[in-house]
Write a protein that holds these residues in place. Structure first.
Motif, PDB file in Angstrom:
ATOM      1  N   ARG A 155      -4.851   4.965  -1.866  1.00  0.00           N
ATOM      2  CA  ARG A 155      -3.568   5.666  -1.778  1.00  0.00           C
ATOM      3  C   ARG A 155      -3.768   7.109  -2.223  1.00  0.00           C
ATOM      4  O   ARG A 155      -4.510   7.397  -3.149  1.00  0.00           O
ATOM      5  CB  ARG A 155      -2.524   5.011  -2.683  1.00  0.00           C
ATOM      6  CG  ARG A 155      -1.874   3.773  -2.105  1.00  0.00           C
ATOM      7  CD  ARG A 155      -0.551   3.506  -2.790  1.00  0.00           C
ATOM      8  NE  ARG A 155       0.368   4.648  -2.627  1.00  0.00           N
ATOM      9  CZ  ARG A 155       1.089   4.863  -1.539  1.00  0.00           C
ATOM     10  NH1 ARG A 155       1.014   4.038  -0.528  1.00  0.00           N
ATOM     11  NH2 ARG A 155       1.889   5.923  -1.479  1.00  0.00           N
ATOM     12  N   THR A 156      -3.065   8.011  -1.559  1.00  0.00           N
ATOM     13  CA  THR A 156      -3.122   9.432  -1.919  1.00  0.00           C
ATOM     14  C   THR A 156      -1.753   9.986  -2.283  1.00  0.00           C
ATOM     15  O   THR A 156      -1.634  11.188  -2.589  1.00  0.00           O
ATOM     16  CB  THR A 156      -3.703  10.251  -0.760  1.00  0.00           C
ATOM     17  OG1 THR A 156      -2.899  10.052   0.408  1.00  0.00           O
ATOM     18  CG2 THR A 156      -5.140   9.838  -0.472  1.00  0.00           C
ATOM     19  N   THR A 157      -0.679   9.133  -2.271  1.00  0.00           N
ATOM     20  CA  THR A 157       0.672   9.566  -2.634  1.00  0.00           C
ATOM     21  C   THR A 157       1.341   8.466  -3.446  1.00  0.00           C
ATOM     22  O   THR A 157       0.871   7.319  -3.493  1.00  0.00           O
ATOM     23  CB  THR A 157       1.521   9.849  -1.379  1.00  0.00           C
ATOM     24  OG1 THR A 157       1.646   8.655  -0.613  1.00  0.00           O
ATOM     25  CG2 THR A 157       0.905  10.960  -0.525  1.00  0.00           C
ATOM     26  N   GLN A 159       4.303   5.695  -4.339  1.00  0.00           N
ATOM     27  CA  GLN A 159       5.062   4.745  -3.526  1.00  0.00           C
ATOM     28  C   GLN A 159       6.024   3.975  -4.417  1.00  0.00           C
ATOM     29  O   GLN A 159       5.620   3.419  -5.443  1.00  0.00           O
ATOM     30  CB  GLN A 159       4.156   3.749  -2.786  1.00  0.00           C
ATOM     31  CG  GLN A 159       4.937   2.775  -1.925  1.00  0.00           C
ATOM     32  CD  GLN A 159       4.060   1.709  -1.266  1.00  0.00           C
ATOM     33  OE1 GLN A 159       2.838   1.702  -1.460  1.00  0.00           O
ATOM     34  NE2 GLN A 159       4.668   0.846  -0.473  1.00  0.00           N
ATOM     35  N   THR A 168       1.186   0.257   0.685  1.00  0.00           N
ATOM     36  CA  THR A 168       0.570   1.008   1.778  1.00  0.00           C
ATOM     37  C   THR A 168      -0.565   1.885   1.263  1.00  0.00           C
ATOM     38  O   THR A 168      -0.607   2.262   0.085  1.00  0.00           O
ATOM     39  CB  THR A 168       1.623   1.881   2.487  1.00  0.00           C
ATOM     40  OG1 THR A 168       2.187   2.785   1.535  1.00  0.00           O
ATOM     41  CG2 THR A 168       2.717   1.002   3.096  1.00  0.00           C
ATOM     42  N   GLN A 170      -3.374   5.245   2.704  1.00  0.00           N
ATOM     43  CA  GLN A 170      -3.469   6.343   3.651  1.00  0.00           C
ATOM     44  C   GLN A 170      -4.874   6.541   4.217  1.00  0.00           C
ATOM     45  O   GLN A 170      -5.014   7.098   5.310  1.00  0.00           O
ATOM     46  CB  GLN A 170      -3.021   7.658   2.989  1.00  0.00           C
ATOM     47  CG  GLN A 170      -1.525   7.768   2.745  1.00  0.00           C
ATOM     48  CD  GLN A 170      -1.051   6.892   1.593  1.00  0.00           C
ATOM     49  OE1 GLN A 170      -1.660   6.874   0.542  1.00  0.00           O
ATOM     50  NE2 GLN A 170       0.042   6.178   1.810  1.00  0.00           N
ATOM     51  N   GLU A 171      -5.890   6.117   3.506  1.00  0.00           N
ATOM     52  CA  GLU A 171      -7.265   6.378   3.968  1.00  0.00           C
ATOM     53  C   GLU A 171      -8.135   5.129   3.766  1.00  0.00           C
ATOM     54  O   GLU A 171      -7.838   4.286   2.908  1.00  0.00           O
ATOM     55  CB  GLU A 171      -7.883   7.551   3.203  1.00  0.00           C
ATOM     56  CG  GLU A 171      -7.183   8.881   3.417  1.00  0.00           C
ATOM     57  CD  GLU A 171      -7.847  10.004   2.615  1.00  0.00           C
ATOM     58  OE1 GLU A 171      -8.917   9.736   2.010  1.00  0.00           O
ATOM     59  OE2 GLU A 171      -7.303  11.121   2.574  1.00  0.00           O
ATOM     60  N   LEU A 182      -4.427   0.388   9.006  1.00  0.00           N
ATOM     61  CA  LEU A 182      -3.613   1.329   8.254  1.00  0.00           C
ATOM     62  C   LEU A 182      -2.164   1.340   8.753  1.00  0.00           C
ATOM     63  O   LEU A 182      -1.293   1.901   8.075  1.00  0.00           O
ATOM     64  CB  LEU A 182      -4.199   2.743   8.357  1.00  0.00           C
ATOM     65  CG  LEU A 182      -5.513   2.978   7.576  1.00  0.00           C
ATOM     66  CD1 LEU A 182      -6.044   4.382   7.846  1.00  0.00           C
ATOM     67  CD2 LEU A 182      -5.296   2.764   6.090  1.00  0.00           C
ATOM     68  N   GLN A 183      -1.894   0.711   9.924  1.00  0.00           N
ATOM     69  CA  GLN A 183      -0.525   0.622  10.400  1.00  0.00           C
ATOM     70  C   GLN A 183       0.222  -0.524   9.698  1.00  0.00           C
ATOM     71  O   GLN A 183       1.344  -0.352   9.225  1.00  0.00           O
ATOM     72  CB  GLN A 183      -0.491   0.411  11.924  1.00  0.00           C
ATOM     73  CG  GLN A 183      -0.827   1.657  12.736  1.00  0.00           C
ATOM     74  CD  GLN A 183      -2.329   2.016  12.637  1.00  0.00           C
ATOM     75  OE1 GLN A 183      -3.194   1.124  12.608  1.00  0.00           O
ATOM     76  NE2 GLN A 183      -2.595   3.325  12.581  1.00  0.00           N
ATOM     77  N   ASN A 185      -1.272  -2.238   7.078  1.00  0.00           N
ATOM     78  CA  ASN A 185      -1.813  -2.295   5.706  1.00  0.00           C
ATOM     79  C   ASN A 185      -2.201  -3.735   5.307  1.00  0.00           C
ATOM     80  O   ASN A 185      -2.071  -4.140   4.157  1.00  0.00           O
ATOM     81  CB  ASN A 185      -0.803  -1.719   4.707  1.00  0.00           C
ATOM     82  CG  ASN A 185      -0.650  -0.230   4.847  1.00  0.00           C
ATOM     83  OD1 ASN A 185      -1.494   0.557   4.408  1.00  0.00           O
ATOM     84  ND2 ASN A 185       0.449   0.183   5.484  1.00  0.00           N
ATOM     85  N   SER A 266      -4.483  12.974  -4.733  1.00  0.00           N
ATOM     86  CA  SER A 266      -5.815  13.208  -4.164  1.00  0.00           C
ATOM     87  C   SER A 266      -6.939  12.595  -5.005  1.00  0.00           C
ATOM     88  O   SER A 266      -8.083  12.488  -4.537  1.00  0.00           O
ATOM     89  CB  SER A 266      -6.035  14.725  -4.005  1.00  0.00           C
ATOM     90  OG  SER A 266      -5.936  15.377  -5.283  1.00  0.00           O
ATOM     91  N   ARG A 268      -7.031   9.537  -5.836  1.00  0.00           N
ATOM     92  CA  ARG A 268      -7.225   8.166  -5.337  1.00  0.00           C
ATOM     93  C   ARG A 268      -7.246   7.146  -6.494  1.00  0.00           C
ATOM     94  O   ARG A 268      -8.184   6.387  -6.663  1.00  0.00           O
ATOM     95  CB  ARG A 268      -8.494   8.059  -4.498  1.00  0.00           C
ATOM     96  CG  ARG A 268      -8.471   8.903  -3.234  1.00  0.00           C
ATOM     97  CD  ARG A 268      -9.812   8.900  -2.523  1.00  0.00           C
ATOM     98  NE  ARG A 268      -9.745   9.549  -1.232  1.00  0.00           N
ATOM     99  CZ  ARG A 268      -9.811  10.863  -1.022  1.00  0.00           C
ATOM    100  NH1 ARG A 268      -9.922  11.668  -2.084  1.00  0.00           N
ATOM    101  NH2 ARG A 268      -9.741  11.358   0.191  1.00  0.00           N
TER     102      ARG A 268
END
Length: 280
Positions: A155-157, A159, A168, A170-171, A182-183, A185, A266, A268
């Motif tokens: 995750r980079t954000t 939730q 979810t 992101q990368e 990634l759609q 998860n 960022s 992670r």
């Protein structure tokens, strides 16, 4: 003292003898009528001095030397038991005697086996159908490789989720054959086997999320953490080993409470990964 006693005894005996002699004389003896009574014996005198001891006699003269005795030889003693001597050397062999008569014969030993005889002529084979032609040997195939499956998502954000919401990501740093989507998860099994799954989530600011690992919407394990003060940070996670069949799905979801928040940027901090341990 002994001499005094002896003299007293002699005086008494003499007095008794004199009295008897006077009684035996005739009564007309003048001495009989004129003699007075016998007086008491006198006290014996003192003993005289002992004589001087005699001198020791001189040694006699040495006698003559006796004659030399004769040496007489004694009788011979009995024979003693002597020790047995060592055996003497072996004597010479005697002459060979005459050959004896031949004894009754017994069966002799079995002789060696004779050589194997030649192989006989091969008989005629029965009729058979014609055999097919053998095909040529094919080329060597390539070494087979077991199928693989592995993924790692981050995750980079932040939730915020409610109960049963999917966590979810992101990368992906690893996603062999795209088995993690990634759609959706979710991880979808394409190679049946034993899998290992791990996840780690971070929280910041006051919150207390429950994050569950599920298989086909069935709870497997849960991780929980609580932050009570502002600017506090905490991290939690869990892991599991699962036996998956083709089409089985595995994912993370929010559980127990709604409105709980996960932290991501960022750096992670939160991740989800899995890999095939061995194929079934």
């Amino acid at each position: 003292m002994l001499l005094s006693v002896a003299f007293l005894a002699i005086a008494i005996i003499s007095s008794l003898g004199s009295t008897q002699s006077q009684q035996s004389q005739p009564e007309n003896n003048c001495n009989t009528c004129c003699q007075g009574p016998v007086g008491i014996p006198g006290i014996p005198g003192t003993a005289g001095q002992h004589g001087l001891p005699g001198r020791d006699g001189r040694d006699g003269m040495k006698g003559d030397k006796g004659e030399i005795g004769m040496n007489v030889k004694g009788d011979k003693g009995d024979d003693g038991l002597g020790q047995v001597g060592l055996p003497g050397p072996q004597g010479l062999s005697g002459e060979k005697g005459d050959k004896g008569l031949q004894g009754v014969g017994l069966p002799g030993k079995t002789g060696p086996r004779g050589p194997v005889g030649p192989v006989g002529i091969k008989g005629m084979a029965g009729q058979a159908g014609s055999a097919g032609t053998i095909g040529q040997k094919g080329q060597k195939g390539e070494c087979g490789q077991g199928r693989k499956s592995a993924f790692a998502a981050v995750r980079t954000t932040d939730q915020t989720g409610n109960v049963n919401d999917v966590v979810t990501f992101q990368e992906t740093s690893v996603n062999i054959d795209g088995h993690f989507s990634l759609q959706s998860n979710k991880f979808t099994c394409q190679v049946p086997g034993i899998y290992v799954f791990m996840y780690s989530v971070t929280v910041w600011q006051p919150t207390d999320p429950f994050i569950a690992l599920v298989k086909n919407n069935n709870l497997v394990v849960t991780a929980h953490t609580r932050i009570s003060a502002s600017n506090d940070v905490d991290q939690t996670g869990n892991s599991a080993i699962l036996n998956l069949e083709t089409g089985d799905q595995v994912w993370l979801k929010f559980d127990v409470h709604s409105g709980r928040k996960l932290h991501g940027n960022s750096q992670r901090y939160s991740s989800f990964s899995g890999f095939l341990l061995y194929e079934m």
